[in-house]
Design a protein around this motif. Structure first.
Motif, short mmCIF file in Angstrom:
data_model
loop_
_atom_site.label_atom_id
_atom_site.label_comp_id
_atom_site.label_asym_id
_atom_site.label_seq_id
_atom_site.Cartn_x
_atom_site.Cartn_y
_atom_site.Cartn_z
N LYS A 29 0.82 -1.21 0.00
CA LYS A 29 0.00 0.00 0.00
C LYS A 29 0.85 1.26 0.00
CE LYS A 29 -3.81 -2.16 2.56
NZ LYS A 29 -4.63 -2.12 3.80
N GLY A 30 2.08 1.16 0.53
CA GLY A 30 2.90 2.35 0.69
C GLY A 30 3.92 2.54 -0.40
N SER A 31 5.12 1.97 -0.20
CA SER A 31 6.23 2.24 -1.11
C SER A 31 5.99 1.71 -2.51
CB SER A 31 7.52 1.63 -0.54
OG SER A 31 7.36 0.24 -0.30
N LEU A 32 5.26 0.58 -2.66
CA LEU A 32 4.99 0.05 -3.99
C LEU A 32 3.81 0.74 -4.66
CD1 LEU A 32 5.55 -3.78 -3.45
CD2 LEU A 32 7.10 -2.11 -4.43
N SER A 33 3.00 1.44 -3.88
CA SER A 33 1.87 2.24 -4.41
C SER A 33 0.95 1.40 -5.30
CB SER A 33 2.41 3.45 -5.19
OG SER A 33 3.20 4.27 -4.37
N ILE A 34 0.65 0.19 -4.86
CA ILE A 34 -0.27 -0.66 -5.62
C ILE A 34 -1.69 -0.36 -5.15
CG2 ILE A 34 -0.95 -3.03 -6.11
CD1 ILE A 34 1.92 -3.86 -5.80
N ARG A 35 -2.41 0.37 -5.95
CA ARG A 35 -3.75 0.79 -5.57
C ARG A 35 -4.77 -0.29 -5.94
NH1 ARG A 35 -6.50 2.55 -10.11
NH2 ARG A 35 -5.23 2.85 -11.98
N PRO A 36 -5.93 -0.28 -5.33
CA PRO A 36 -6.97 -1.25 -5.71
C PRO A 36 -7.43 -1.03 -7.15
CG PRO A 36 -7.47 -0.23 -3.60
CD PRO A 36 -6.33 0.55 -4.19
N ILE A 37 -7.57 -2.10 -7.89
CA ILE A 37 -8.10 -2.06 -9.25
C ILE A 37 -9.27 -3.02 -9.31
CG2 ILE A 37 -7.60 -2.48 -11.69
CD1 ILE A 37 -4.73 -1.76 -11.18
N TRP A 38 -10.40 -2.53 -9.78
CA TRP A 38 -11.63 -3.33 -9.75
C TRP A 38 -11.74 -4.16 -11.03
CZ3 TRP A 38 -12.40 -2.76 -4.94
CH2 TRP A 38 -12.22 -1.54 -4.33
N HIS A 39 -11.16 -5.37 -10.99
CA HIS A 39 -11.24 -6.28 -12.12
C HIS A 39 -12.56 -7.06 -12.08
CE1 HIS A 39 -7.09 -5.54 -13.20
NE2 HIS A 39 -6.70 -5.85 -11.98
N GLN A 40 -12.97 -7.52 -13.26
CA GLN A 40 -14.17 -8.34 -13.36
C GLN A 40 -13.86 -9.73 -13.89
OE1 GLN A 40 -17.08 -6.20 -15.65
NE2 GLN A 40 -17.30 -4.56 -14.15
N LEU A 41 -12.83 -9.85 -14.72
CA LEU A 41 -12.47 -11.15 -15.27
C LEU A 41 -11.49 -11.85 -14.34
CD1 LEU A 41 -12.02 -10.22 -19.05
CD2 LEU A 41 -14.06 -11.11 -17.88
N ARG A 47 -7.77 -11.59 -15.18
CA ARG A 47 -7.17 -10.29 -14.87
C ARG A 47 -6.92 -10.15 -13.37
NH1 ARG A 47 -10.37 -5.94 -18.79
NH2 ARG A 47 -9.65 -6.84 -20.78
N ILE A 48 -7.80 -10.71 -12.56
CA ILE A 48 -7.58 -10.70 -11.11
C ILE A 48 -6.32 -11.48 -10.76
CG2 ILE A 48 -8.54 -11.42 -8.90
CD1 ILE A 48 -11.32 -10.99 -10.06
N GLU A 49 -6.18 -12.67 -11.36
CA GLU A 49 -4.99 -13.48 -11.10
C GLU A 49 -3.73 -12.78 -11.58
OE1 GLU A 49 -5.77 -17.17 -12.97
OE2 GLU A 49 -7.15 -17.89 -11.42
N ALA A 50 -3.82 -12.11 -12.73
CA ALA A 50 -2.65 -11.39 -13.25
C ALA A 50 -2.25 -10.24 -12.33
CB ALA A 50 -2.94 -10.88 -14.66
N HIS A 51 -3.25 -9.54 -11.80
CA HIS A 51 -2.96 -8.42 -10.90
C HIS A 51 -2.31 -8.92 -9.61
CE1 HIS A 51 -3.38 -4.44 -9.16
NE2 HIS A 51 -3.94 -4.98 -8.11
N ILE A 52 -2.81 -10.02 -9.08
CA ILE A 52 -2.22 -10.60 -7.87
C ILE A 52 -0.79 -11.04 -8.14
CG2 ILE A 52 -2.38 -12.51 -6.24
CD1 ILE A 52 -5.40 -12.39 -6.52
N PHE A 53 -0.56 -11.65 -9.31
CA PHE A 53 0.79 -12.12 -9.64
C PHE A 53 1.77 -10.95 -9.76
CE2 PHE A 53 3.92 -12.93 -13.02
CZ PHE A 53 4.64 -13.95 -12.41
N VAL A 54 1.36 -9.89 -10.44
CA VAL A 54 2.25 -8.73 -10.60
C VAL A 54 2.52 -8.07 -9.25
CG1 VAL A 54 2.45 -6.43 -11.62
CG2 VAL A 54 1.57 -8.33 -12.99
#
Length: 215
Positions: free
Chosen positions: A105-117, A120-127
């Motif tokens: 949440k802080g230094s990496l600045s990974i904000r919430p992204i509202w995926h539907q597929l 894409r959710i799995e890809a976001h978690i992996f990244v």
């Protein structure tokens, strides 16, 4: 500082009981837990403030117990069947998990992204997990080679290196694309050497047919 401030109050002339209590309250807030190491006797209402009505002393027994506990942690757990080592390792694991969420949440600045597929959710978690692994690796590397530097400070220093794509058109309508990173400045080069890292080789150029890429 607390002890010196109490002596200053004791030597102050013509101080009222109300002012004394206000100063004591401020010292208590500033000193925190250390305030409990001092026994303070305050004047009763209508009594003047002097060395007979206002005096203090050091609670040596409480200070001794505090020094014995200095630098020690006390863990309270419901894991009655576990050994102290297991409880401590579980606690450290919990702190590392909490730090992981702070990094995301802080230094990496990974904000919430509202995926539907789902993919894409799995890809976001992996990244996100990959970024966290790289962040943790950098922190552990700095701990052994550049003590005192945080991973955030290192990333900020390395951010001066930029990656650019150079597009060169050819006479036959094709395009040559050369991906190049900027050369590190002197302080960045020293940091990389201290960490035992070096920039990778510049990637080879790529040739695209006309219309294959957009300029």
């Amino acid at each position: 500082r607390l002890w010196r401030s109490l002596h200053e109050l004791l030597n102050r002339k013509h101080i009222t009981r109300y002012d004394l209590l206000m100063h004591i309250g401020a010292l208590k807030k500033e000193a925190g837990r250390d305030f409990g190491l001092v026994r303070i006797s305050l004047p009763n209402p209508q009594e003047p403030v002097n060395e007979n009505t206002f005096h203090f002393s050091l609670d040596r027994e409480r200070l001794r117990r505090t020094l014995l506990r200095e630098g020690r942690d006390l863990l309270r757990s419901n894991m009655q069947a576990a050994s102290p080592e297991t409880v401590w390792e579980s606690y450290l694991l919990l702190t590392r998990r909490e730090q992981a969420f702070k990094d995301l949440k802080g230094s990496l600045s990974i904000r919430p992204i509202w995926h539907q597929l789902e993919k894409r959710i799995e890809a976001h978690i992996f990244v996100s997990f990959l970024a966290f692994c790289l962040h943790t690796t950098l922190r552990n590397l700095a701990r052994g080679r550049a003590a005192g530097l945080t991973s955030e400070a290192i990333l900020e220093k390395l951010s001066s290196m930029q990656m650019i794509d150079v597009h060169l058109p050819t006479t036959d309508g094709r395009h040559i694309v050369m991906s190049r990173y900027t050369q590190p400045e002197k302080d960045v080069s020293l940091l990389l050497a201290q960490l035992g890292l070096s920039p990778p080789e510049q990637p080879p150029p790529k040739i695209y047919a006309s219309g294959q890429i957009g300029l």
